[in-house]
Scaffold this motif. Sequence first.
Motif, PDB file in Angstrom:
ATOM      1  N   ALA A   2      40.522  37.889   7.895  1.00 26.71           N
ATOM      2  CA  ALA A   2      39.595  38.090   9.013  1.00 26.71           C
ATOM      3  C   ALA A   2      38.309  37.304   8.824  1.00 26.71           C
ATOM      4  O   ALA A   2      37.303  37.596   9.472  1.00 26.71           O
ATOM      5  N   SER A   3      38.332  36.276   7.960  1.00 26.37           N
ATOM      6  CA  SER A   3      37.108  35.545   7.634  1.00 26.37           C
ATOM      7  C   SER A   3      36.581  34.736   8.815  1.00 26.37           C
ATOM      8  O   SER A   3      35.379  34.467   8.895  1.00 26.37           O
ATOM      9  N   VAL A   4      37.460  34.321   9.740  1.00 31.98           N
ATOM     10  CA  VAL A   4      37.007  33.556  10.899  1.00 31.98           C
ATOM     11  C   VAL A   4      36.049  34.387  11.739  1.00 31.98           C
ATOM     12  O   VAL A   4      35.091  33.864  12.319  1.00 31.98           O
ATOM     13  N   PHE A   5      36.264  35.691  11.791  1.00 23.66           N
ATOM     14  CA  PHE A   5      35.376  36.577  12.555  1.00 23.66           C
ATOM     15  C   PHE A   5      34.159  36.987  11.741  1.00 23.66           C
ATOM     16  O   PHE A   5      33.025  36.926  12.223  1.00 23.66           O
ATOM     17  N   TRP A   6      34.365  37.425  10.508  1.00 23.24           N
ATOM     18  CA  TRP A   6      33.279  38.030   9.753  1.00 23.24           C
ATOM     19  C   TRP A   6      32.271  37.021   9.217  1.00 23.24           C
ATOM     20  O   TRP A   6      31.112  37.389   8.950  1.00 23.24           O
ATOM     21  N   THR A   7      32.660  35.778   9.038  1.00 22.52           N
ATOM     22  CA  THR A   7      31.697  34.777   8.556  1.00 22.52           C
ATOM     23  C   THR A   7      30.541  34.599   9.539  1.00 22.52           C
ATOM     24  O   THR A   7      29.372  34.751   9.155  1.00 22.52           O
ATOM     25  N   PRO A   8      30.789  34.280  10.820  1.00 19.72           N
ATOM     26  CA  PRO A   8      29.651  34.184  11.753  1.00 19.72           C
ATOM     27  C   PRO A   8      29.022  35.531  12.063  1.00 19.72           C
ATOM     28  O   PRO A   8      27.809  35.608  12.301  1.00 19.72           O
ATOM     29  N   ALA A   9      29.832  36.615  12.063  1.00 19.97           N
ATOM     30  CA  ALA A   9      29.273  37.934  12.360  1.00 19.97           C
ATOM     31  C   ALA A   9      28.258  38.338  11.296  1.00 19.97           C
ATOM     32  O   ALA A   9      27.173  38.855  11.622  1.00 19.97           O
ATOM     33  N   ALA A  10      28.576  38.096  10.027  1.00 18.15           N
ATOM     34  CA  ALA A  10      27.645  38.440   8.955  1.00 18.15           C
ATOM     35  C   ALA A  10      26.383  37.592   9.036  1.00 18.15           C
ATOM     36  O   ALA A  10      25.280  38.071   8.727  1.00 18.15           O
ATOM     37  N   PHE A  11      26.524  36.351   9.439  1.00 19.89           N
ATOM     38  CA  PHE A  11      25.347  35.487   9.606  1.00 19.89           C
ATOM     39  C   PHE A  11      24.390  36.078  10.641  1.00 19.89           C
ATOM     40  O   PHE A  11      23.178  36.161  10.407  1.00 19.89           O
ATOM     41  N   LEU A  12      24.925  36.510  11.765  1.00 18.05           N
ATOM     42  CA  LEU A  12      24.086  37.078  12.823  1.00 18.05           C
ATOM     43  C   LEU A  12      23.478  38.410  12.396  1.00 18.05           C
ATOM     44  O   LEU A  12      22.305  38.698  12.680  1.00 18.05           O
ATOM     45  N   ILE A  13      24.265  39.242  11.714  1.00 17.37           N
ATOM     46  CA  ILE A  13      23.750  40.548  11.256  1.00 17.37           C
ATOM     47  C   ILE A  13      22.620  40.346  10.251  1.00 17.37           C
ATOM     48  O   ILE A  13      21.570  41.007  10.320  1.00 17.37           O
ATOM     49  N   ALA A  14      22.813  39.417   9.302  1.00 22.58           N
ATOM     50  CA  ALA A  14      21.779  39.166   8.299  1.00 22.58           C
ATOM     51  C   ALA A  14      20.521  38.593   8.943  1.00 22.58           C
ATOM     52  O   ALA A  14      19.394  38.950   8.564  1.00 22.58           O
ATOM     53  N   ALA A  15      20.691  37.708   9.931  1.00 20.26           N
ATOM     54  CA  ALA A  15      19.527  37.162  10.630  1.00 20.26           C
ATOM     55  C   ALA A  15      18.761  38.258  11.355  1.00 20.26           C
ATOM     56  O   ALA A  15      17.528  38.261  11.381  1.00 20.26           O
ATOM     57  N   ALA A  16      19.492  39.215  11.939  1.00 21.29           N
ATOM     58  CA  ALA A  16      18.839  40.335  12.615  1.00 21.29           C
ATOM     59  C   ALA A  16      18.095  41.223  11.621  1.00 21.29           C
ATOM     60  O   ALA A  16      16.983  41.688  11.892  1.00 21.29           O
ATOM     61  N   LEU A  17      18.689  41.455  10.454  1.00 19.09           N
ATOM     62  CA  LEU A  17      18.026  42.267   9.435  1.00 19.09           C
ATOM     63  C   LEU A  17      16.755  41.593   8.922  1.00 19.09           C
ATOM     64  O   LEU A  17      15.770  42.270   8.590  1.00 19.09           O
ATOM     65  N   ALA A  18      16.780  40.274   8.866  1.00 20.98           N
ATOM     66  CA  ALA A  18      15.606  39.553   8.372  1.00 20.98           C
ATOM     67  C   ALA A  18      14.422  39.665   9.322  1.00 20.98           C
ATOM     68  O   ALA A  18      13.278  39.408   8.924  1.00 20.98           O
ATOM     69  N   VAL A  19      14.678  40.058  10.562  1.00 16.87           N
ATOM     70  CA  VAL A  19      13.581  40.246  11.516  1.00 16.87           C
ATOM     71  C   VAL A  19      12.685  41.410  11.092  1.00 16.87           C
ATOM     72  O   VAL A  19      11.464  41.398  11.338  1.00 16.87           O
ATOM     73  N   VAL A  20      13.254  42.420  10.447  1.00 14.73           N
ATOM     74  CA  VAL A  20      12.506  43.640  10.116  1.00 14.73           C
ATOM     75  C   VAL A  20      11.278  43.338   9.258  1.00 14.73           C
ATOM     76  O   VAL A  20      10.152  43.700   9.630  1.00 14.73           O
TER      77      VAL A  20
END
Length: 527
Positions: free
Chosen positions: A420-438
């Motif tokens: 499932a790496s095709v999905f989770w690779t970009p998904a984790a990038f977006l989640i981490a970018a959102a967390l970095a906003v905090v």
Amino acid sequence: MINLKARETKTLVAVHGWAGALLGLLLYAVIVTGTAAVFANEIKAWSGGLLGTSEPLSQPLHAVLARLEAETPAQFREDLSLRATPAGNVWVFFHTDETINGARRERGILTTIGPEGRIVSRAEGFGNELAANDPFTALGRFYVDLHVRLHLSNPWGLILTGILGLAMLVAAVSGILMHRHLFRDIFILRGRDRLVGLRDLHSVAGTWTLPHAFVLAFTGAYLSFTIAVALPMLAKIAFKGDVRAMVTTLNGMPMVDPRPAASANLDDILSDARRRSDAPLLFAAWENRGRADARITVFPAPRRGDLSASRLIYNGATGELIRERPIVGTKPSLGASLLGLIGPVHFGNFAGWWSRAVWFALGAASAYVAWSGLNLWVRRRADQRGWRVIGRVTAWVGGGLPFAMAAAAAAYFISLPSLASVFWTPAAFLIAAALAVVPALRMRSIERVPPLLFGATGVLLMALPLLRAAAGGPNWRAALATGQSAVPVMDVLVALGGVACVLSATMALRTREPAAFEAGSFVQSAE
């Protein structure tokens, strides 16, 4: 010493600053992702998990292909392509051209062949979609696509990165022209004041990386605009949108002879190509199979010491060499030689690990130049609320982008066993970018946001070799036995990068930050 009038200097300062202010964050993102893309093939080999051989197209393939052809529907047997994957396996793609919404697309069956002819996977569909859905190359493709077009749709992503290349040229030229004591100050770091130190580091790093910046900016803009604008326009105007006809014409129109004919032995052709090129083979394209006008084009890697390689064209029916041609055209020329240099020089893959290491270091310095320059521009306007907001965005992108890239790699390895790496690779990038906003929004001192995120990036980087091993990746002994030195080398480099991030973050967080900038009363020292 460069002598300019005060008015000219003021104009150049404005041009330099606004070029960075308007496109600085995007330029920083392209440079950072490009620094990772320098090792794109090594990342794909390191993260692939499917260990092959160092030269996969050197193994006997003719018998394997005959067996695959017998299992392939007749409609897909017209053309065949073979590609050596970074992990050391072979992609075999039996396909034909189909017209979809007025555009030609290759549709067929893609098979991955491992050592000794072992079938690893097989799938049917359009070639570009099958490659994009391969879970074992998702990480490397994600980094390259982020660099090349920022994951925007074609052609807009390529056009944007081309514009960023031009902006990089403008910033570099204006930065040098407005510097009064260029050759004296590139060796000087003055005092302990953080602002003066930031300006000096920006000037020193920007000056030392100037030749590299010129090369990257020009070659990057050229590649982006050529792929996104020039070639499609040429195909539409001169060939009525038929890209294949354009490529065939530019490389020499073959004689059309549709009579049935037996096929040559592919192993003999590849062996002859290796002997003539004296280099590993990367790709082979077989057109009009089973016909008298069949052609096999073999793409070898550059010889040791060369920056580009020629293409070998064989008769697909007799196996005889028809000609050796440059990357464009039918005969060697200065234009073809220059075009052959664009890609290797841009990505730094012309001298193995050494050139990649130099390009990586210069890319990291260029990323610092883009980020520190934007910080300096924001500081000049720190008394304005809008620019303070941009300062927080700059801190978020500066530290959040590396953190998100590291998180994408961690998610890739965690999800690889489930494919499932095709999905989770970009998904984790977006989640981490959102967390970095905090922290970018909540922390009072924005000066501490990037070090905090860099520290988190370092922790993730140090964990990646362990996650790779836990995902079933090959150990060092197995990798070295098959010539895949990228596996141990990347493990070491990633771990060292993580240590460097943690140490630099720790030192930065221990430094007392001035409160004046956050309060908005900061006044930059005199030019």
